[in-house]
Design a protein around this motif. Structure first.
Motif, PDB file in Angstrom:
ATOM      1  N   ARG A 117       2.786 -28.147  92.223  1.00 24.35           N
ATOM      2  CA  ARG A 117       2.616 -28.661  93.582  1.00 24.35           C
ATOM      3  C   ARG A 117       3.975 -28.757  94.259  1.00 24.35           C
ATOM      4  O   ARG A 117       4.891 -29.389  93.726  1.00 24.35           O
ATOM      5  CB  ARG A 117       1.965 -30.047  93.479  1.00 24.35           C
TER       6      ARG A 117
ATOM      7  N   ASN B  71      -1.294 -28.492 104.601  1.00 17.13           N
ATOM      8  CA  ASN B  71      -0.354 -29.077 105.555  1.00 17.13           C
ATOM      9  C   ASN B  71       0.654 -30.014 104.905  1.00 17.13           C
ATOM     10  O   ASN B  71       1.711 -30.272 105.465  1.00 17.13           O
ATOM     11  CB  ASN B  71      -1.107 -29.798 106.669  1.00 17.13           C
ATOM     12  N   THR B  72       0.340 -30.541 103.716  1.00 15.60           N
ATOM     13  CA  THR B  72       1.263 -31.435 103.010  1.00 15.60           C
ATOM     14  C   THR B  72       1.836 -30.785 101.763  1.00 15.60           C
ATOM     15  O   THR B  72       3.024 -30.883 101.492  1.00 15.60           O
ATOM     16  CB  THR B  72       0.545 -32.750 102.611  1.00 15.60           C
ATOM     17  N   ASN B  73       0.998 -30.102 101.012  1.00 14.31           N
ATOM     18  CA  ASN B  73       1.430 -29.515  99.744  1.00 14.31           C
ATOM     19  C   ASN B  73       1.046 -28.039  99.639  1.00 14.31           C
ATOM     20  O   ASN B  73      -0.002 -27.635 100.151  1.00 14.31           O
ATOM     21  CB  ASN B  73       0.769 -30.240  98.552  1.00 14.31           C
TER      22      ASN B  73
ATOM     23  N   GLY C 183      -5.721 -34.170  96.940  1.00 11.63           N
ATOM     24  CA  GLY C 183      -4.796 -35.118  96.325  1.00 11.63           C
ATOM     25  C   GLY C 183      -5.270 -36.566  96.283  1.00 11.63           C
ATOM     26  O   GLY C 183      -4.993 -37.298  95.335  1.00 11.63           O
ATOM     27  N   LEU C 184      -5.974 -36.995  97.319  1.00 14.60           N
ATOM     28  CA  LEU C 184      -6.309 -38.418  97.421  1.00 14.60           C
ATOM     29  C   LEU C 184      -7.762 -38.741  97.050  1.00 14.60           C
ATOM     30  O   LEU C 184      -8.214 -39.870  97.248  1.00 14.60           O
ATOM     31  CB  LEU C 184      -5.995 -38.908  98.839  1.00 14.60           C
TER      32      LEU C 184
ATOM     33  N   GLY D 132      -7.297 -34.180 101.937  1.00 15.13           N
ATOM     34  CA  GLY D 132      -5.946 -33.658 102.104  1.00 15.13           C
ATOM     35  C   GLY D 132      -5.276 -34.346 103.281  1.00 15.13           C
ATOM     36  O   GLY D 132      -5.503 -35.533 103.527  1.00 15.13           O
ATOM     37  N   THR D 133      -4.465 -33.589 104.007  1.00 17.68           N
ATOM     38  CA  THR D 133      -3.817 -34.114 105.208  1.00 17.68           C
ATOM     39  C   THR D 133      -4.905 -34.561 106.180  1.00 17.68           C
ATOM     40  O   THR D 133      -4.862 -35.664 106.736  1.00 17.68           O
ATOM     41  CB  THR D 133      -2.951 -33.022 105.855  1.00 17.68           C
TER      42      THR D 133
END
Ligand SMILES: Nc1ncnc2c1ncn2[C@@H]1O[C@H](COP(=O)(O)OP(=O)(O)O)[C@@H](O)[C@H]1O
Ligand SMILES: CC(C)(COP(=O)(O)O)[C@@H](O)C(=O)NCCC(=O)O
Ligand SMILES: [K+]
Length: 255
Positions: free
Chosen positions: A27, A9-11, A223-224, A131-132
Motif C-alpha cells: 500500500r 484517492n488515498t492509497n 481500508g476502513l 475508501g476516500t
C-alpha cells in the motif's frame, strides 16, 4: 507473475499474483505530484525487499479513479517493469453488464469490486467500499450492475469537522466506549463512528427494499471497513482484497 495496481484517492494498492495466488500486497500513499522515477524507486524497493524479479512480471493491470496519476504509473510500468499495462476502462472486457446511464462514468474500482464479488458470492449482493469516498454497488440476481450510492468517506467527514469548526480538533478514527461523549474528542468519535454505521444501515435497508431483495448479501471492503463492520449487523462479510481479486479476474479475461 502479474502485477495488479489499484489507484485510489488515498492509497495505491499493489498486488503480485502467481496465477490465482496473491503472493504479496503493498500500500502506497497516492501522491499526485510524485514522478515516474519516484514511483519507480518505490516499486524497485518493494520488489527487492520481497525477492521479486521484475523479469518475472508478465503483465500489469491498472484500475484508477485518479486521472492525473494514470500516465505517471503507466510510464513507470513501461520504464521500470518493461510492460505496457492494461487499463480498466472503455474497450476492456470485464464481463459486467453495466446499467449505469453512462457506463464510462462508473469508477474503475467499483467495476472491479463488482466483478470479484460476482465471482465469489451469490447474487444479489451489495459491495460497500470504505475508501476516500464510501461507495455502494448493487448487483441484481442476474449479476447486472445496477449502480448504487456514493457518500463522503469516514476520513473526509472527520476532516470536514476539523476544518470547518474552529473548536473541533483533528481526531483519531477510533470507536469511543459510549455514544454519549463527555468531552469533545469522544463526542466527535461517537458521532462519526456510530453515525456512519447508522448511515450504512439506512442505505442498505433502502437498497434491499428498492431491489426487492431482503436476503441480499452485503460485502464490505476498503481500508476502513473493519471499523464500521463491527458496529452494524447489516454487513455480512469483510473482504479486504476484493479490488485486487477483481483486477486479477479482469486481467485473465483480457489475456
Ligand atoms: N490496512 C489499513 N488499516 C487501517 N486503515 C487503513 C488501511 N488501509 C487503508 N486505511 C485507511 O483507509 C482510508 C481509505 O483507504 P483506501 O481504502 O485505500 O481508500 P482509496 O481507495 O480511496 O484510496 C485511508 O484513510 C487509509 O489511510
Ligand atoms: C466514488 C469514487 C470517488 C471512490 O473512489 P475511492 O474512494 O476508492 O478513492 C470513485 O469510484 C470515482 O471517482 N467514481 C466515479 C463516479 C462514479 O462511480 O459514478
Ligand atoms: K477503493
Amino acid at each position: 507473475m502479474m502485477l495488479a495496481v489499484d489507484i485510489g484517492n488515498t492509497n495505491i494498492v499493489l498486488g503480485v499474483y502467481k496465477k490465482r495466488e496473491l503472493l504479496h500486497h503493498f500500500r502506497l500513499s497516492t501522491a499526485r505530484q510524485s514522478t515516474v522515477d519516484e514511483y519507480g524507486v518505490l516499486i524497485h524497493n518493494l520488489f527487492h525487499m520481497s525477492d521479486i524479479s521484475v523479469k518475472d512480471v508478465e503483465g500489469v493491470i491498472i484500475s484508477s479513479v485518479v486521472p492525473p496519476l494514470v500516465q505517471t504509473i503507466v510510464d513507470m510500468c513501461v520504464k521500470y517493469i518493461g510492460k505496457d499495462p492494461l487499463l480498466v476502462g472503455p474497450g476492456i472486457k470485464t464481463g459486467l453488464n453495466l446499467r449505469y446511464e453512462n457506463p464510462r462514468e462508473v469508477g474503475a474500482d467499483r467495476i472491479v469490486n463488482a466483478v470479484a464479488a460476482i465471482e465469489q458470492y451469490k447474487c444479489p449482493l451489495v459491495v460497500v467500499d470504505f475508501g476516500t469516498a464510501t461507495t455502494f454497488d448493487c448487483i441484481d440476481g442476474d449479476a447486472n450492475y445496477l449502480g448504487g450510492a456514493i457518500v463522503p468517506g469516514l476520513g473526509i467527514s472527520t476532516e470536514a469537522l476539523y476544518q470547518r469548526a474552529s473548536k473541533l480538533p483533528r481526531i483519531e478514527l477510533e470507536k469511543p466506549k459510549k455514544v454519549i461523549g463527555r468531552n469533545t474528542v469522544h463526542a466527535m468519535q461517537a458521532g462519526i463512528i456510530f453515525g456512519y454505521a447508522g448511515q450504512v444501515e439506512g442505505i442498505v435497508k433502502r437498497i434491499k427494499i428498492e431491489m426487492n431483495a431482503p436476503e441480499l448479501k452485503v460485502i464490505a471492503t476498503g481500508g476502513l471497513a473493519p471499523l464500521i463492520a463491527g458496529e452494524t449487523e447489516c454487513i455480512d462479510e469483510i473482504n479486504p482484497l476484493l479490488t485486487l481479486e477483481g483486477l486479477r479476474i479482469v486481467y485473465e479475461r483480457n489475456k
